[in-house]
Design a protein around this motif. Structure first.
Motif, PDB file in Angstrom:
ATOM      1  N   VAL A  61       0.845  -0.914   0.039  1.00  0.00           N
ATOM      2  CA  VAL A  61      -0.403  -0.168  -0.196  1.00  0.00           C
ATOM      3  C   VAL A  61       0.639   0.946  -0.202  1.00  0.00           C
ATOM      4  O   VAL A  61       1.994   2.006   0.645  1.00  0.00           O
ATOM      5  CB  VAL A  61      -0.600   0.380   1.011  1.00  0.00           C
ATOM      6  CG1 VAL A  61      -1.526   1.677   1.702  1.00  0.00           C
ATOM      7  CG2 VAL A  61      -1.838  -1.001   0.872  1.00  0.00           C
ATOM      8  N   ARG A  62       0.473   2.008  -0.668  1.00  0.00           N
ATOM      9  CA  ARG A  62       1.888   3.145  -0.753  1.00  0.00           C
ATOM     10  C   ARG A  62       1.186   4.428   0.044  1.00  0.00           C
ATOM     11  O   ARG A  62      -0.159   4.792   0.122  1.00  0.00           O
ATOM     12  CB  ARG A  62       1.197   4.155  -2.218  1.00  0.00           C
ATOM     13  CG  ARG A  62       1.054   2.859  -3.713  1.00  0.00           C
ATOM     14  CD  ARG A  62       1.047   3.543  -5.123  1.00  0.00           C
ATOM     15  NE  ARG A  62      -0.218   4.409  -5.340  1.00  0.00           N
ATOM     16  CZ  ARG A  62       0.325   5.947  -5.051  1.00  0.00           C
ATOM     17  NH1 ARG A  62       1.347   6.548  -4.809  1.00  0.00           N
ATOM     18  NH2 ARG A  62      -0.723   6.496  -5.278  1.00  0.00           N
ATOM     19  N   ALA A  63       2.439   4.264   0.828  1.00  0.00           N
ATOM     20  CA  ALA A  63       1.662   5.875   1.674  1.00  0.00           C
ATOM     21  C   ALA A  63       1.273   6.887   1.316  1.00  0.00           C
ATOM     22  O   ALA A  63       0.116   7.905   2.114  1.00  0.00           O
ATOM     23  CB  ALA A  63       3.415   6.449   1.738  1.00  0.00           C
ATOM     24  N   GLU A  64       1.667   7.062  -0.036  1.00  0.00           N
ATOM     25  CA  GLU A  64       0.758   8.975  -0.296  1.00  0.00           C
ATOM     26  C   GLU A  64      -1.022   8.275  -0.135  1.00  0.00           C
ATOM     27  O   GLU A  64      -1.922   9.308  -0.195  1.00  0.00           O
ATOM     28  CB  GLU A  64       0.981   8.462  -2.178  1.00  0.00           C
ATOM     29  CG  GLU A  64       2.268   9.281  -1.838  1.00  0.00           C
ATOM     30  CD  GLU A  64       3.290   8.409  -2.056  1.00  0.00           C
ATOM     31  OE1 GLU A  64       4.588   8.762  -2.319  1.00  0.00           O
ATOM     32  OE2 GLU A  64       2.723   7.192  -2.895  1.00  0.00           O
ATOM     33  N   THR A  65      -1.220   7.124  -0.747  1.00  0.00           N
ATOM     34  CA  THR A  65      -2.903   6.428  -0.403  1.00  0.00           C
ATOM     35  C   THR A  65      -3.493   6.560   0.557  1.00  0.00           C
ATOM     36  O   THR A  65      -3.942   7.405   1.194  1.00  0.00           O
ATOM     37  CB  THR A  65      -2.997   4.819  -1.376  1.00  0.00           C
ATOM     38  OG1 THR A  65      -2.198   4.677  -2.139  1.00  0.00           O
ATOM     39  CG2 THR A  65      -4.459   4.598  -1.616  1.00  0.00           C
ATOM     40  N   LEU A  66      -1.939   5.950   1.851  1.00  0.00           N
ATOM     41  CA  LEU A  66      -2.418   6.335   3.067  1.00  0.00           C
ATOM     42  C   LEU A  66      -2.997   7.871   3.893  1.00  0.00           C
ATOM     43  O   LEU A  66      -4.085   7.735   4.132  1.00  0.00           O
ATOM     44  CB  LEU A  66      -1.649   5.796   4.078  1.00  0.00           C
ATOM     45  CG  LEU A  66      -1.728   4.078   3.374  1.00  0.00           C
ATOM     46  CD1 LEU A  66       0.045   3.599   4.304  1.00  0.00           C
ATOM     47  CD2 LEU A  66      -2.862   3.092   4.652  1.00  0.00           C
ATOM     48  N   THR A  67      -2.160   8.376   3.118  1.00  0.00           N
ATOM     49  CA  THR A  67      -2.409   9.886   3.592  1.00  0.00           C
ATOM     50  C   THR A  67      -3.075  10.756   3.033  1.00  0.00           C
ATOM     51  O   THR A  67      -3.513  11.100   3.378  1.00  0.00           O
ATOM     52  CB  THR A  67      -0.296  10.503   3.252  1.00  0.00           C
ATOM     53  OG1 THR A  67       0.809  10.021   3.761  1.00  0.00           O
ATOM     54  CG2 THR A  67      -0.762  12.187   3.442  1.00  0.00           C
ATOM     55  N   GLU A  68      -3.865  10.586   1.762  1.00  0.00           N
ATOM     56  CA  GLU A  68      -4.240  11.670   1.569  1.00  0.00           C
ATOM     57  C   GLU A  68      -5.898  10.603   1.523  1.00  0.00           C
ATOM     58  O   GLU A  68      -7.569  11.193   1.869  1.00  0.00           O
ATOM     59  CB  GLU A  68      -4.389  11.358  -1.138  1.00  0.00           C
ATOM     60  CG  GLU A  68      -6.021  12.061  -0.980  1.00  0.00           C
ATOM     61  CD  GLU A  68      -5.435  12.016  -3.043  1.00  0.00           C
ATOM     62  OE1 GLU A  68      -6.155  12.136  -4.076  1.00  0.00           O
ATOM     63  OE2 GLU A  68      -4.069  11.209  -3.577  1.00  0.00           O
ATOM     64  N   PHE A  69      -6.275   9.450   1.270  1.00  0.00           N
ATOM     65  CA  PHE A  69      -7.812   9.106   1.366  1.00  0.00           C
ATOM     66  C   PHE A  69      -7.536   8.163   3.167  1.00  0.00           C
ATOM     67  O   PHE A  69      -8.819   7.483   3.804  1.00  0.00           O
ATOM     68  CB  PHE A  69      -7.942   7.214   0.633  1.00  0.00           C
ATOM     69  CG  PHE A  69      -7.430   8.184  -0.449  1.00  0.00           C
ATOM     70  CD1 PHE A  69      -9.212   9.146  -1.206  1.00  0.00           C
ATOM     71  CD2 PHE A  69      -6.456   8.061  -1.168  1.00  0.00           C
ATOM     72  CE1 PHE A  69      -8.702   9.131  -2.521  1.00  0.00           C
ATOM     73  CE2 PHE A  69      -6.800   8.357  -2.800  1.00  0.00           C
ATOM     74  CZ  PHE A  69      -7.611   8.989  -3.490  1.00  0.00           C
ATOM     75  N   GLY A  70      -6.374   7.692   3.870  1.00  0.00           N
ATOM     76  CA  GLY A  70      -6.329   7.421   5.276  1.00  0.00           C
ATOM     77  C   GLY A  70      -7.203   5.502   4.603  1.00  0.00           C
ATOM     78  O   GLY A  70      -7.411   4.979   4.198  1.00  0.00           O
TER      79      GLY A  70
END
Length: 158
Positions: A61-70
């Motif tokens: 899972v991409r860090a950017e995905t976690l940051t942007e969407f939770g």
């Protein structure tokens, strides 16, 4: 017939193997599956990725995905489901991330919010968000049932 037994029959008919990627259910889906005798023929492995770091390290899972969407988002469970397939010998996967409570909810994502992702080796990917009522155990149980029924539904499309 129990949902997990139905999953097993559908997998066996297709000669497919399942894999799970779980967060809020903490392995509940894989427990339901492995409670069925003979499940070793159609179940490969389970990833219990409770932390964001585990989601990233084990499933990609991409860090950017976690940051942007939770962590509790359709974008994250899509990446979890695809990552579980990539990191296993599975033909179909289910991913779950949610807020089982009693704390952790927000106005945008209240307690009982659970996101699901299902993917298979043919390229199908389905995501869905549910809002379940009840206490922590009830939310988790409903999530396990939804995860299993979603596996059956995705296989029915094949």
């Amino acid at each position: 017939m129990a949902l997990a037994q139905q999953v097993g029959l559908a997998l066996a008919q297709r000669n497919w193997v399942a894999v799970t990627a779980e967060s809020c259910t903490g392995g509940g889906v894989s427990t339901a599956i492995t409670d069925i005798a003979g499940s070793s023929a159609w179940f490969d492995r389970a990833f219990v990725t409770y932390s964001n770091e585990a989601k990233q390290e084990m499933l990609g899972v991409r860090a950017e995905t976690l940051t942007e969407f939770g962590a509790v988002s359709e974008a994250v469970v899509a990446e979890m489901a695809l990552g579980a397939l990539a990191q296993s010998r599975g033909d179909i996967s289910v991913a779950i991330s949610g807020i089982a409570g009693p704390g952790g909810g927000s106005e945008e994502k209240p307690v009982g919010t659970v996101c699901f992702g299902w993917a298979d080796h043919t390229g199908k990917l389905k995501v869905e968000t549910c809002l379940f009522a009840g206490d922590r155990q009830e939310v988790r149980q409903q999530a396990v049932e939804k995860a299993l029924s979603g596996l059956i539904a995705l296989m029915a499309q094949s």
